[in-house]
Design a protein around this motif. Structure first.
Motif, PDB file in Angstrom:
ATOM      1  N   LYS A  38       0.806  -1.214   0.000  1.00  0.00           N
ATOM      2  CA  LYS A  38       0.000   0.000   0.000  1.00  0.00           C
ATOM      3  C   LYS A  38       0.843   1.270   0.000  1.00  0.00           C
ATOM      4  O   LYS A  38       0.337   2.348  -0.319  1.00  0.00           O
ATOM      5  CB  LYS A  38      -0.932   0.008   1.211  1.00  0.00           C
ATOM      6  CG  LYS A  38      -1.978  -1.102   1.172  1.00  0.00           C
ATOM      7  CD  LYS A  38      -2.897  -1.028   2.378  1.00  0.00           C
ATOM      8  CE  LYS A  38      -3.945  -2.122   2.327  1.00  0.00           C
ATOM      9  NZ  LYS A  38      -4.853  -2.082   3.510  1.00  0.00           N
ATOM     10  N   ASP A  39       2.125   1.163   0.394  1.00  0.00           N
ATOM     11  CA  ASP A  39       2.975   2.348   0.441  1.00  0.00           C
ATOM     12  C   ASP A  39       4.425   1.928   0.221  1.00  0.00           C
ATOM     13  O   ASP A  39       4.728   0.741   0.074  1.00  0.00           O
ATOM     14  CB  ASP A  39       2.808   3.091   1.776  1.00  0.00           C
ATOM     15  CG  ASP A  39       3.009   2.182   2.985  1.00  0.00           C
ATOM     16  OD1 ASP A  39       3.908   1.309   2.941  1.00  0.00           O
ATOM     17  OD2 ASP A  39       2.280   2.341   3.977  1.00  0.00           O
ATOM     18  N   ASP A  40       5.323   2.913   0.211  1.00  0.00           N
ATOM     19  CA  ASP A  40       6.724   2.631  -0.094  1.00  0.00           C
ATOM     20  C   ASP A  40       7.378   1.739   0.963  1.00  0.00           C
ATOM     21  O   ASP A  40       8.199   0.877   0.638  1.00  0.00           O
ATOM     22  CB  ASP A  40       7.499   3.942  -0.231  1.00  0.00           C
ATOM     23  CG  ASP A  40       7.091   4.730  -1.479  1.00  0.00           C
ATOM     24  OD1 ASP A  40       6.470   4.116  -2.368  1.00  0.00           O
ATOM     25  OD2 ASP A  40       7.402   5.928  -1.541  1.00  0.00           O
ATOM     26  N   ALA A  41       7.011   1.942   2.244  1.00  0.00           N
ATOM     27  CA  ALA A  41       7.596   1.116   3.302  1.00  0.00           C
ATOM     28  C   ALA A  41       7.178  -0.331   3.143  1.00  0.00           C
ATOM     29  O   ALA A  41       7.998  -1.261   3.271  1.00  0.00           O
ATOM     30  CB  ALA A  41       7.177   1.643   4.671  1.00  0.00           C
ATOM     31  N   ALA A  42       5.904  -0.549   2.833  1.00  0.00           N
ATOM     32  CA  ALA A  42       5.418  -1.912   2.632  1.00  0.00           C
ATOM     33  C   ALA A  42       6.038  -2.531   1.385  1.00  0.00           C
ATOM     34  O   ALA A  42       6.296  -3.739   1.340  1.00  0.00           O
ATOM     35  CB  ALA A  42       3.899  -1.912   2.520  1.00  0.00           C
ATOM     36  N   GLU A  43       6.310  -1.698   0.372  1.00  0.00           N
ATOM     37  CA  GLU A  43       6.939  -2.220  -0.835  1.00  0.00           C
ATOM     38  C   GLU A  43       8.369  -2.681  -0.557  1.00  0.00           C
ATOM     39  O   GLU A  43       8.820  -3.712  -1.077  1.00  0.00           O
ATOM     40  CB  GLU A  43       6.929  -1.173  -1.942  1.00  0.00           C
ATOM     41  CG  GLU A  43       7.451  -1.701  -3.266  1.00  0.00           C
ATOM     42  CD  GLU A  43       7.025  -0.878  -4.462  1.00  0.00           C
ATOM     43  OE1 GLU A  43       7.599  -1.085  -5.553  1.00  0.00           O
ATOM     44  OE2 GLU A  43       6.111  -0.036  -4.336  1.00  0.00           O
ATOM     45  N   ALA A  44       9.086  -1.934   0.295  1.00  0.00           N
ATOM     46  CA  ALA A  44      10.437  -2.364   0.664  1.00  0.00           C
ATOM     47  C   ALA A  44      10.396  -3.695   1.405  1.00  0.00           C
ATOM     48  O   ALA A  44      11.236  -4.578   1.170  1.00  0.00           O
ATOM     49  CB  ALA A  44      11.096  -1.289   1.534  1.00  0.00           C
ATOM     50  N   HIS A  45       9.394  -3.865   2.269  1.00  0.00           N
ATOM     51  CA  HIS A  45       9.235  -5.124   3.001  1.00  0.00           C
ATOM     52  C   HIS A  45       8.931  -6.260   2.031  1.00  0.00           C
ATOM     53  O   HIS A  45       9.465  -7.372   2.159  1.00  0.00           O
ATOM     54  CB  HIS A  45       8.112  -4.975   4.027  1.00  0.00           C
ATOM     55  CG  HIS A  45       7.878  -6.193   4.855  1.00  0.00           C
ATOM     56  ND1 HIS A  45       8.656  -6.531   5.928  1.00  0.00           N
ATOM     57  CD2 HIS A  45       6.945  -7.178   4.745  1.00  0.00           C
ATOM     58  CE1 HIS A  45       8.220  -7.650   6.464  1.00  0.00           C
ATOM     59  NE2 HIS A  45       7.184  -8.075   5.771  1.00  0.00           N
ATOM     60  N   LEU A  46       8.067  -5.976   1.047  1.00  0.00           N
ATOM     61  CA  LEU A  46       7.738  -6.989   0.049  1.00  0.00           C
ATOM     62  C   LEU A  46       8.986  -7.449  -0.694  1.00  0.00           C
ATOM     63  O   LEU A  46       9.198  -8.650  -0.901  1.00  0.00           O
ATOM     64  CB  LEU A  46       6.714  -6.424  -0.945  1.00  0.00           C
ATOM     65  CG  LEU A  46       6.513  -7.223  -2.239  1.00  0.00           C
ATOM     66  CD1 LEU A  46       5.986  -8.619  -1.932  1.00  0.00           C
ATOM     67  CD2 LEU A  46       5.572  -6.489  -3.194  1.00  0.00           C
ATOM     68  N   TRP A  47       9.835  -6.496  -1.081  1.00  0.00           N
ATOM     69  CA  TRP A  47      11.022  -6.878  -1.850  1.00  0.00           C
ATOM     70  C   TRP A  47      12.018  -7.670  -1.019  1.00  0.00           C
ATOM     71  O   TRP A  47      12.728  -8.521  -1.560  1.00  0.00           O
ATOM     72  CB  TRP A  47      11.658  -5.634  -2.485  1.00  0.00           C
ATOM     73  CG  TRP A  47      10.910  -5.317  -3.742  1.00  0.00           C
ATOM     74  CD1 TRP A  47       9.877  -4.441  -3.884  1.00  0.00           C
ATOM     75  CD2 TRP A  47      11.069  -5.962  -5.008  1.00  0.00           C
ATOM     76  NE1 TRP A  47       9.399  -4.491  -5.167  1.00  0.00           N
ATOM     77  CE2 TRP A  47      10.108  -5.404  -5.881  1.00  0.00           C
ATOM     78  CE3 TRP A  47      11.931  -6.930  -5.487  1.00  0.00           C
ATOM     79  CZ2 TRP A  47       9.976  -5.800  -7.206  1.00  0.00           C
ATOM     80  CZ3 TRP A  47      11.817  -7.321  -6.814  1.00  0.00           C
ATOM     81  CH2 TRP A  47      10.857  -6.773  -7.661  1.00  0.00           C
ATOM     82  N   GLU A  48      12.030  -7.461   0.275  1.00  0.00           N
ATOM     83  CA  GLU A  48      12.847  -8.317   1.131  1.00  0.00           C
ATOM     84  C   GLU A  48      12.349  -9.763   1.067  1.00  0.00           C
ATOM     85  O   GLU A  48      13.143 -10.711   0.970  1.00  0.00           O
ATOM     86  CB  GLU A  48      12.798  -7.812   2.582  1.00  0.00           C
ATOM     87  CG  GLU A  48      13.521  -6.492   2.802  1.00  0.00           C
ATOM     88  CD  GLU A  48      13.367  -5.998   4.225  1.00  0.00           C
ATOM     89  OE1 GLU A  48      12.762  -6.725   5.047  1.00  0.00           O
ATOM     90  OE2 GLU A  48      13.841  -4.879   4.512  1.00  0.00           O
ATOM     91  N   ALA A  49      11.029  -9.940   1.114  1.00  0.00           N
ATOM     92  CA  ALA A  49      10.457 -11.287   1.034  1.00  0.00           C
ATOM     93  C   ALA A  49      10.716 -11.914  -0.333  1.00  0.00           C
ATOM     94  O   ALA A  49      11.068 -13.095  -0.440  1.00  0.00           O
ATOM     95  CB  ALA A  49       8.952 -11.237   1.315  1.00  0.00           C
ATOM     96  N   ILE A  50      10.561 -11.108  -1.391  1.00  0.00           N
ATOM     97  CA  ILE A  50      10.800 -11.625  -2.739  1.00  0.00           C
ATOM     98  C   ILE A  50      12.234 -12.107  -2.887  1.00  0.00           C
ATOM     99  O   ILE A  50      12.492 -13.192  -3.436  1.00  0.00           O
ATOM    100  CB  ILE A  50      10.471 -10.544  -3.789  1.00  0.00           C
ATOM    101  CG1 ILE A  50       8.945 -10.335  -3.866  1.00  0.00           C
ATOM    102  CG2 ILE A  50      11.024 -10.935  -5.161  1.00  0.00           C
ATOM    103  CD1 ILE A  50       8.539  -9.180  -4.759  1.00  0.00           C
TER     104      ILE A  50
END
Length: 308
Positions: A38-50
């Protein structure tokens, strides 16, 4: 990098890998599903998981749309970035919700420009989310089989669809769900991925009903490791089906211990995955909730082999 620039670059092999061909291999597939942040912080978290999950070399990964197609732009952008910046094979979600046929063609064109050739064609939840009345876009499509047929006219794409072992909330019966899945296959769908579920019997029932109608359609089970008890109510809302008592009781027994909840969630998912693979399921699709630890635990428990 613009789409126009990326379209002129050579296509890495992973970007054009065919999911149906992968499902035809002897080893079971395994894949991961993410949702758009939903936001840039969550996107950074997503890319860590990816990046963590990338090391397992899954057969493919997918990025969902939000309820009512609300995250279309971010979903498309994340999917394209996976195609450009990782070794992963992306499966692009595409829904009818809120889109004209012209807009759907444009989204498919953007996926094509990014080298994406695998699409999951969905009707999608109604605007406003599950439980609301479905209203088609006045210049759009009404059913997933129509979207499958459209995508098949737009290029050399492979097309997957959704399946519902526990019955779609708007369906009158399990038999009706099987008939809908057959219509999707008739329109050109080459495989299906299920909504999450918790019993072997639900999956086998759907598979057998489709086979009884003369279709040999690979159906990939979608499994979600539960990591907190609050997810249970949300799962019920999303699926339209209650979580089985046998599952709920195991999790509620340790509800006051977050670490124990995660452990039990991994155990439940591992047990079900083992049963499904023993019954001939073509693979497992892990619904990650954008978190890697529980999924990696299940993957390790299953002794799964990285895709070649």
């Amino acid at each position: 990098m613009s789409l126009g620039t990326s379209a002129r670059l050579p296509r890495p092999a992973h970007m054009t890998r065919s999911i149906p061909q992968a499902l035809a291999q002897d080893l079971p597939s395994f894949s991961f599903e993410f949702f758009p942040p939903k936001d840039d912080a969550a996107e950074a978290h997503l890319w860590e998981a990816i990046r963590r999950l990338e090391k397992t070399r899954p057969t493919f990964v997918s990025v969902t749309y939000g309820a009512g197609g609300s995250t279309r732009d971010r979903s498309v952008r994340v999917t394209e970035r996976i195609a450009r910046e990782t070794t992963l094979t992306p499966l692009a979600h595409l829904t009818c919700v809120g889109h004209s046929v012209s807009e759907l063609r444009s989204v498919v064109g953007a996926f094509s420009a990014a080298g994406i050739r695998n699409i999951l064609a969905l009707r999608g939840d109604p605007l406003g989310g599950p439980g609301q009345e479905w209203v088609r876009h006045r210049e759009g499509l009404d059913h997933a089989d129509e979207l499958v047929a459209l995508v098949r006219t737009l290029g050399a794409f492979t097309v997957g669809v959704a399946a519902f072992p526990d019955q779609h909330p708007e369906s009158p019966s399990l038999d009706a769900d099987a008939e809908v899945l057959v219509r999707k296959a008739d329109a050109g769908a080459e495989y299906a991925i299920t909504q999450f579920f918790f019993t072997k019997e639900a999956y086998l029932g759907l598979r057998d009903r489709v086979a009884a109608r003369g279709r040999d359609l690979p159906i990939i089970p979608g499994l979600m490791p539960v990591t907190n008890v609050k997810q249970l109510a949300r799962m019920t809302q999303l699926s339209g089906q209650p979580v089985p008592d046998a599952v709920a009781s195991r999790l509620e027994a340790v509800a006051d211990d977050p670490a124990a909840v995660r452990e039990v969630g991994v155990e439940i998912t591992t047990e079900l995955a083992q049963e499904l693979l023993a019954e001939g399921a073509p693979g497992i699709h892990f619904i990650t909730m954008n978190r890697s630890p529980a999924t990696l635990r299940v993957w390790d428990n299953l002794g799964m082999t990285a895709a070649q």
